[in-house]
Write an enzyme that holds these catalytic residues in place. Structure first.
Site, mmCIF file in Angstrom:
data_model
loop_
_atom_site.group_PDB
_atom_site.id
_atom_site.type_symbol
_atom_site.label_atom_id
_atom_site.label_comp_id
_atom_site.label_asym_id
_atom_site.label_seq_id
_atom_site.Cartn_x
_atom_site.Cartn_y
_atom_site.Cartn_z
ATOM 1 N N LYS A 79 0.704 -1.086 0.048
ATOM 2 C CA LYS A 79 -0.139 -0.147 0.078
ATOM 3 C C LYS A 79 0.737 1.126 -0.180
ATOM 4 O O LYS A 79 0.456 2.338 -0.346
ATOM 5 C CB LYS A 79 -1.017 0.040 1.328
ATOM 6 C CG LYS A 79 -0.293 0.253 2.776
ATOM 7 C CD LYS A 79 -1.281 -0.088 3.700
ATOM 8 C CE LYS A 79 -0.749 0.116 5.011
ATOM 9 N NZ LYS A 79 -0.174 1.342 5.248
ATOM 10 N N ASP A 80 2.046 1.132 0.236
ATOM 11 C CA ASP A 80 3.171 2.355 0.427
ATOM 12 C C ASP A 80 3.410 2.580 -0.937
ATOM 13 O O ASP A 80 4.314 3.647 -1.106
ATOM 14 C CB ASP A 80 4.074 2.165 1.584
ATOM 15 C CG ASP A 80 3.677 2.256 2.865
ATOM 16 O OD1 ASP A 80 2.550 2.742 3.073
ATOM 17 O OD2 ASP A 80 4.439 1.698 3.662
ATOM 18 N N THR A 123 -5.568 8.885 13.934
ATOM 19 C CA THR A 123 -5.259 8.429 12.605
ATOM 20 C C THR A 123 -4.824 9.663 11.466
ATOM 21 O O THR A 123 -5.218 10.685 11.806
ATOM 22 C CB THR A 123 -6.277 7.705 11.765
ATOM 23 O OG1 THR A 123 -5.841 7.284 10.513
ATOM 24 C CG2 THR A 123 -7.582 8.725 11.453
ATOM 25 N N ARG A 127 -7.950 8.663 4.161
ATOM 26 C CA ARG A 127 -9.116 7.784 3.990
ATOM 27 C C ARG A 127 -9.901 7.016 5.096
ATOM 28 O O ARG A 127 -10.912 7.014 5.060
ATOM 29 C CB ARG A 127 -8.317 6.548 3.289
ATOM 30 C CG ARG A 127 -9.396 5.147 2.765
ATOM 31 C CD ARG A 127 -8.459 4.091 2.658
ATOM 32 N NE ARG A 127 -7.469 3.549 3.496
ATOM 33 C CZ ARG A 127 -7.842 2.906 4.407
ATOM 34 N NH1 ARG A 127 -8.892 2.348 4.370
ATOM 35 N NH2 ARG A 127 -6.797 2.519 5.598
ATOM 36 N N ARG A 128 -8.961 6.968 6.046
ATOM 37 C CA ARG A 128 -9.531 6.388 7.397
ATOM 38 C C ARG A 128 -10.457 7.461 8.056
ATOM 39 O O ARG A 128 -11.681 7.073 8.616
ATOM 40 C CB ARG A 128 -8.532 5.926 8.129
ATOM 41 C CG ARG A 128 -8.041 4.457 8.005
ATOM 42 C CD ARG A 128 -6.778 4.152 8.734
ATOM 43 N NE ARG A 128 -6.226 2.840 8.497
ATOM 44 C CZ ARG A 128 -4.940 2.670 8.652
ATOM 45 N NH1 ARG A 128 -4.094 3.297 9.046
ATOM 46 N NH2 ARG A 128 -4.360 1.336 8.189
ATOM 47 N N ARG A 145 1.431 9.831 14.125
ATOM 48 C CA ARG A 145 2.568 9.182 13.364
ATOM 49 C C ARG A 145 3.225 8.320 14.280
ATOM 50 O O ARG A 145 3.056 8.346 15.568
ATOM 51 C CB ARG A 145 3.613 10.386 12.956
ATOM 52 C CG ARG A 145 2.840 11.384 11.940
ATOM 53 C CD ARG A 145 2.639 10.684 10.497
ATOM 54 N NE ARG A 145 4.113 10.525 9.899
ATOM 55 C CZ ARG A 145 4.787 11.336 9.250
ATOM 56 N NH1 ARG A 145 4.520 12.379 9.227
ATOM 57 N NH2 ARG A 145 6.217 10.710 9.016
ATOM 58 N N ARG A 151 1.735 4.493 18.389
ATOM 59 C CA ARG A 151 0.448 4.791 18.334
ATOM 60 C C ARG A 151 -0.527 3.895 19.433
ATOM 61 O O ARG A 151 -1.284 4.716 19.734
ATOM 62 C CB ARG A 151 -0.080 4.350 16.880
ATOM 63 C CG ARG A 151 0.823 5.012 15.874
ATOM 64 C CD ARG A 151 0.334 4.726 14.301
ATOM 65 N NE ARG A 151 1.035 5.183 13.347
ATOM 66 C CZ ARG A 151 0.750 5.201 12.281
ATOM 67 N NH1 ARG A 151 -0.589 4.982 11.766
ATOM 68 N NH2 ARG A 151 1.643 5.208 11.011
ATOM 69 N N CYS A 236 -0.319 10.739 -2.772
ATOM 70 C CA CYS A 236 -0.208 9.882 -1.508
ATOM 71 C C CYS A 236 -1.060 10.018 -0.472
ATOM 72 O O CYS A 236 -1.465 9.283 0.457
ATOM 73 C CB CYS A 236 1.238 9.837 -0.898
ATOM 74 S SG CYS A 236 1.735 11.684 -0.531
#
Length: 295
Positions: A79-80, A123, A127-128, A145, A151, A236
């Site tokens: 996904k990155d 987050t 998207r989230r 981050r 986290r 991104c």
């Protein structure tokens, strides 16, 4: 026989994922694999993700080392990886995918529905954040981050009520106990290729060797998902989700959604078609992307 040099980021998750690939490669070839830790630009939390020095902040430095032949292969969280290919490099293997879903890690084992009014959710993913707000407009989104432990510690310390992380990463790290709820893709569509690993090498180098680690079903699914990225011309930080699931032997269902992009507030689309080749998977993703852009 000289050991293969596998480039990896230095986080616990990156090293764990690279170790899984290294072990599988040794099992197939008999060759030893040495992990070479490389600090990625995205690991610098002082650099904003919406303005990185180069696209693909978490993979660019690894690719530099691969191009310079300082390592023989690298492992990315797929996904990155930017949607545009890089000349001279090839994703030679995509191993079988882990859980693609997002995971809510909340205090007291709370679910998304059970979080109190105005709860603080950590987050940095647009998207989230967009998906959470559609279900719970009252939630406060707090940018976070750092690595997985950093986290999760914010929940333990009471800085936030919950964080949202990729289920695959938590499970690979043995931290599945931190998950209070796995978010259904209908609620929060995963990032394209979430849960999948990309094993990249130089063209003509280890392609045939690495092909033994490739999982065809995973490759076709993530090809469709990543075609959505390319089709909507995502950056991104674009709030785009895409998730492909197999329905039967060769029917692939692709669900995607897009928020706050190119004048579109929100769009959602899904299609199910027969897919047996990468070209068909890509065509599916591009068709869904066109539907998203049409609003």
């Amino acid at each position: 026989m000289i050991a293969l040099r596998l480039g990896t980021r230095g986080s616990a998750l990156a090293r764990t994922q690279s170790g899984l690939v290294a072990a599988a490669l040794t099992a197939v070839t008999g060759r030893q694999v040495e992990l070479v830790v490389i600090r990625a630009e995205g690991d610098d939390v002082t650099i904003p993700l919406d303005a990185p020095p180069r696209p693909g902040a978490f993979v660019a430095t690894l690719r530099d080392a691969l191009e310079a032949a300082e390592v023989d292969l690298v492992v990315h969280s797929f996904k990155d990886l930017p949607s545009a290919p890089l000349a001279g490099l090839v994703v030679a293997a995509i191993p079988a995918r882990a859980d693609a879903r997002d995971a809510l890690c909340a205090r007291d084992g709370l679910t998304l529905a059970g979080l109190p009014q105005g709860a603080r959710i950590g987050t940095s993913s647009p998207r989230r954040a967009a998906g959470l707000r559609r279900v719970r407009p009252d939630l406060q989104i707090v940018p976070v981050r750092g690595n997985v432990d950093t986290r999760l510690r914010k929940v333990d310390d009471g800085q936030v009520d919950a964080v949202v992380l990729a289920a695959a990463g938590l499970q690979r790290l043995g931290r599945g106990d931190a998950i209070s709820e796995l978010l259904d893709p209908d609620v929060c569509v995963p990032a394209p290729a979430q849960g999948a690993l990309a094993v990249e090498c130089r063209v003509g180098a280890l392609e045939s060797v690495l092909a033994s680690l490739d999982d065809d079903a995973t490759r076709l699914a993530v090809t469709a998902e990543r075609a959505v990225l390319a089709g909507v011309e995502a950056a991104c930080t674009t709030a785009v989700g895409a998730y492909a699931a197999w329905r039967g032997a060769d029917e692939l269902e692709l669900l995607a959604e897009l928020s706050d992009h190119r004048g579109i507030d929100y769009a959602r689309s899904s299609r199910q078609v027969r897919v047996t080749t990468s070209a068909e998977a890509e065509a599916l993703g591009l068709a869904v992307a066109r539907e998203l852009l049409a609003g």
